[in-house]
Design a protein around this motif. Structure first.
Motif, PDB file in Angstrom:
ATOM      1  N   THR A  13      62.612  -1.758  68.493  1.00 33.55           N
ATOM      2  CA  THR A  13      61.802  -0.826  69.371  1.00 33.55           C
ATOM      3  C   THR A  13      61.670  -1.481  70.446  1.00 33.55           C
ATOM      4  O   THR A  13      61.111  -2.711  70.725  1.00 33.55           O
ATOM      5  N   ILE A  14      61.703  -0.708  71.673  1.00 31.43           N
ATOM      6  CA  ILE A  14      61.684  -1.430  73.108  1.00 31.43           C
ATOM      7  C   ILE A  14      60.182  -1.658  73.498  1.00 31.43           C
ATOM      8  O   ILE A  14      59.362  -0.406  73.196  1.00 31.43           O
ATOM      9  N   ASP A  15      59.426  -2.559  73.447  1.00 36.36           N
ATOM     10  CA  ASP A  15      58.091  -2.990  73.707  1.00 36.36           C
ATOM     11  C   ASP A  15      57.982  -2.971  75.112  1.00 36.36           C
ATOM     12  O   ASP A  15      56.772  -2.357  75.824  1.00 36.36           O
ATOM     13  N   ASP A  16      58.585  -3.674  75.683  1.00 35.97           N
ATOM     14  CA  ASP A  16      58.096  -4.081  77.289  1.00 35.97           C
ATOM     15  C   ASP A  16      59.615  -4.114  78.388  1.00 35.97           C
ATOM     16  O   ASP A  16      60.696  -4.493  77.518  1.00 35.97           O
ATOM     17  N   LEU A  17      59.578  -3.932  79.430  1.00 36.37           N
ATOM     18  CA  LEU A  17      60.508  -4.216  80.351  1.00 36.37           C
ATOM     19  C   LEU A  17      60.249  -4.816  81.583  1.00 36.37           C
ATOM     20  O   LEU A  17      59.266  -4.354  82.155  1.00 36.37           O
ATOM     21  N   ASP A  18      60.911  -5.893  81.982  1.00 35.80           N
ATOM     22  CA  ASP A  18      60.410  -6.657  83.177  1.00 35.80           C
ATOM     23  C   ASP A  18      61.705  -7.249  83.908  1.00 35.80           C
ATOM     24  O   ASP A  18      62.742  -7.304  83.375  1.00 35.80           O
ATOM     25  N   TRP A  19      61.289  -7.758  85.014  1.00 42.61           N
ATOM     26  CA  TRP A  19      62.410  -8.237  85.843  1.00 42.61           C
ATOM     27  C   TRP A  19      61.917  -9.291  86.933  1.00 42.61           C
ATOM     28  O   TRP A  19      60.717  -9.562  87.156  1.00 42.61           O
ATOM     29  N   ALA A 161      71.333 -18.388  98.128  1.00 46.24           N
ATOM     30  CA  ALA A 161      71.855 -17.801  97.031  1.00 46.24           C
ATOM     31  C   ALA A 161      70.675 -16.818  96.578  1.00 46.24           C
ATOM     32  O   ALA A 161      69.336 -16.992  96.633  1.00 46.24           O
ATOM     33  N   GLU A 162      71.074 -15.583  95.887  1.00 44.54           N
ATOM     34  CA  GLU A 162      70.362 -14.679  95.545  1.00 44.54           C
ATOM     35  C   GLU A 162      70.483 -14.626  93.898  1.00 44.54           C
ATOM     36  O   GLU A 162      71.653 -14.774  93.360  1.00 44.54           O
ATOM     37  N   GLU A 163      69.423 -14.296  92.902  1.00 46.59           N
ATOM     38  CA  GLU A 163      69.571 -14.224  91.547  1.00 46.59           C
ATOM     39  C   GLU A 163      68.860 -13.157  91.238  1.00 46.59           C
ATOM     40  O   GLU A 163      67.631 -12.671  91.718  1.00 46.59           O
ATOM     41  N   GLU A 164      69.275 -12.149  90.473  1.00 50.82           N
ATOM     42  CA  GLU A 164      68.274 -11.080  89.578  1.00 50.82           C
ATOM     43  C   GLU A 164      68.613 -11.309  87.992  1.00 50.82           C
ATOM     44  O   GLU A 164      69.617 -11.371  87.557  1.00 50.82           O
ATOM     45  N   HIS A 165      67.268 -10.826  87.425  1.00 55.93           N
ATOM     46  CA  HIS A 165      67.624 -11.090  86.046  1.00 55.93           C
ATOM     47  C   HIS A 165      66.595  -9.807  85.393  1.00 55.93           C
ATOM     48  O   HIS A 165      65.483  -9.627  86.069  1.00 55.93           O
ATOM     49  N   TYR A 166      66.975  -9.379  84.396  1.00 53.24           N
ATOM     50  CA  TYR A 166      66.267  -8.338  83.993  1.00 53.24           C
ATOM     51  C   TYR A 166      66.108  -8.364  82.445  1.00 53.24           C
ATOM     52  O   TYR A 166      67.181  -8.867  81.585  1.00 53.24           O
ATOM     53  N   PHE A 167      65.012  -8.154  81.655  1.00 53.18           N
ATOM     54  CA  PHE A 167      64.653  -8.559  80.291  1.00 53.18           C
ATOM     55  C   PHE A 167      63.863  -7.326  79.675  1.00 53.18           C
ATOM     56  O   PHE A 167      63.260  -6.435  80.169  1.00 53.18           O
ATOM     57  N   VAL A 168      64.390  -7.188  78.346  1.00 51.85           N
ATOM     58  CA  VAL A 168      63.773  -6.244  77.471  1.00 51.85           C
ATOM     59  C   VAL A 168      62.769  -7.298  76.517  1.00 51.85           C
ATOM     60  O   VAL A 168      63.421  -8.185  75.932  1.00 51.85           O
ATOM     61  N   THR A 169      61.766  -6.796  76.137  1.00 58.02           N
ATOM     62  CA  THR A 169      61.065  -7.067  74.910  1.00 58.02           C
ATOM     63  C   THR A 169      61.017  -6.092  73.539  1.00 58.02           C
ATOM     64  O   THR A 169      60.749  -5.008  74.163  1.00 58.02           O
ATOM     65  N   TYR A 184      64.831 -10.609  75.595  1.00 58.96           N
ATOM     66  CA  TYR A 184      66.165 -10.910  75.915  1.00 58.96           C
ATOM     67  C   TYR A 184      66.942 -10.335  77.321  1.00 58.96           C
ATOM     68  O   TYR A 184      66.191  -9.357  77.876  1.00 58.96           O
ATOM     69  N   GLU A 185      67.568 -11.108  77.801  1.00 58.74           N
ATOM     70  CA  GLU A 185      68.162 -10.472  79.180  1.00 58.74           C
ATOM     71  C   GLU A 185      69.183  -9.645  78.999  1.00 58.74           C
ATOM     72  O   GLU A 185      70.073  -9.605  78.076  1.00 58.74           O
ATOM     73  N   ILE A 204      72.784  -8.877  70.240  1.00 57.84           N
ATOM     74  CA  ILE A 204      72.315  -9.984  71.035  1.00 57.84           C
ATOM     75  C   ILE A 204      73.102 -11.269  70.627  1.00 57.84           C
ATOM     76  O   ILE A 204      73.794 -11.552  69.277  1.00 57.84           O
ATOM     77  N   ASP A 205      73.898 -12.058  71.558  1.00 58.82           N
ATOM     78  CA  ASP A 205      74.418 -13.282  71.514  1.00 58.82           C
ATOM     79  C   ASP A 205      73.752 -14.493  71.249  1.00 58.82           C
ATOM     80  O   ASP A 205      72.320 -14.379  71.359  1.00 58.82           O
ATOM     81  N   ALA A 206      74.238 -15.633  70.919  1.00 56.53           N
ATOM     82  CA  ALA A 206      73.532 -16.903  70.694  1.00 56.53           C
ATOM     83  C   ALA A 206      72.501 -17.294  71.779  1.00 56.53           C
ATOM     84  O   ALA A 206      71.671 -17.998  71.632  1.00 56.53           O
ATOM     85  N   ALA A 207      73.031 -16.884  73.098  1.00 57.80           N
ATOM     86  CA  ALA A 207      72.252 -17.434  74.403  1.00 57.80           C
ATOM     87  C   ALA A 207      71.123 -16.371  74.503  1.00 57.80           C
ATOM     88  O   ALA A 207      70.451 -16.617  75.535  1.00 57.80           O
ATOM     89  N   GLY A 208      70.768 -15.417  73.791  1.00 57.59           N
ATOM     90  CA  GLY A 208      69.779 -14.482  74.026  1.00 57.59           C
ATOM     91  C   GLY A 208      70.030 -13.323  74.785  1.00 57.59           C
ATOM     92  O   GLY A 208      69.036 -12.802  75.350  1.00 57.59           O
ATOM     93  N   PHE A 209      71.522 -13.202  75.054  1.00 61.01           N
ATOM     94  CA  PHE A 209      71.705 -12.041  76.134  1.00 61.01           C
ATOM     95  C   PHE A 209      71.981 -10.742  75.312  1.00 61.01           C
ATOM     96  O   PHE A 209      72.714 -10.774  74.126  1.00 61.01           O
ATOM     97  N   ALA A 210      71.448  -9.691  75.683  1.00 58.31           N
ATOM     98  CA  ALA A 210      71.623  -8.357  74.889  1.00 58.31           C
ATOM     99  C   ALA A 210      72.557  -7.208  75.605  1.00 58.31           C
ATOM    100  O   ALA A 210      72.389  -7.249  76.698  1.00 58.31           O
TER     101      ALA A 210
END
Length: 215
Positions: A13-19, A161-169, A184-185, A204-210
């Motif tokens: 169940t999706i609880d939160d979304l952040d970036w 350099a630019e980086e962007e990351h998106y996460f779901v709780t 998870y990212e 979801i993989d072992a590195a926590g990427f979903a």
């Protein structure tokens, strides 16, 4: 046997979304470095003769007793065969065939013994100017409206350099009656389509990427 590193499928169940998004800020910084050659844009400070590597040099020979094996005749066996005489008859022929066995023996051999001898070369110590990350501008949020930060550059600075990351709780059932929450990212393309409170299946993989599990 399945690998423990294989992706895990979880009903969540999706609880939160952040970036978060970052942009490096760079400026030219003088570095003190050393190498076996002098870069074209470096300012030489001094040189030293130093050990660059080691080479094997023959020092002496030593006698070593080795255990070896060899095939020797153990006994002979009689073997029969038949030769076609071409007239409808066959002639029996008998011959003695050796049967071999393996035996061990020792032998003294001369083996070389080497020593490590240093190889010297000139090492250069110098100053060199490089674009170097000195700060990082960051923006983040707990929503689905990501934006890039606006770095405030000083004289002589530039963006890097630019980086962007998106996460779901998300929360999932670990054992009957017990739940667990993980963060998870994800790729932006899937992350932006999710909604809080949504029930979905994630891989979801072992590195926590979903990623959304495509059935």
């Amino acid at each position: 046997m399945m690998s423990c590193l294989a992706p895990k499928i979880k009903n969540v169940t999706i609880d939160d979304l952040d970036w978060e998004r970052t942009i490096d800020i760079e400026e030219v910084v003088t570095h003190n470095e050393s190498d076996w050659s002098l870069p074209d844009d470096a300012r030489l400070q001094y040189t030293k003769s130093e050990i660059q590597s080691y080479k094997d040099v023959l020092d002496h020979y030593e006698t070593v007793t080795e255990t070896k094996t060899r095939s020797v005749i153990d006994h002979y066996e009689e073997k029969s065969s038949y030769v076609d005489l071409g007239n409808g008859y066959f002639e029996e022929q008998t011959e003695s065939v050796p049967v071999y066995t393996e035996e061990t023996y020792t032998e003294d051999v001369e083996k070389p013994v080497y020593r490590k001898e240093p190889v010297y070369a000139t090492k250069y110590y110098y100053e060199i100017d490089k674009w170097t990350v000195v700060d990082t501008a960051k923006s983040s949020g707990n929503d689905q409206n990501p934006s890039w930060p606006e770095p405030k550059l000083k004289d002589g600075q530039r963006t890097g350099a630019e980086e962007e990351h998106y996460f779901v709780t998300a929360t999932y059932e670990k054992k009957k009656g017990k739940t667990e929450t993980g963060r998870y990212e994800m790729d932006f393309s899937q992350w932006k389509e999710l909604k809080k409170g949504e029930k979905i299946e994630l891989k979801i993989d072992a590195a926590g990427f979903a990623e959304v599990n495509q059935k």
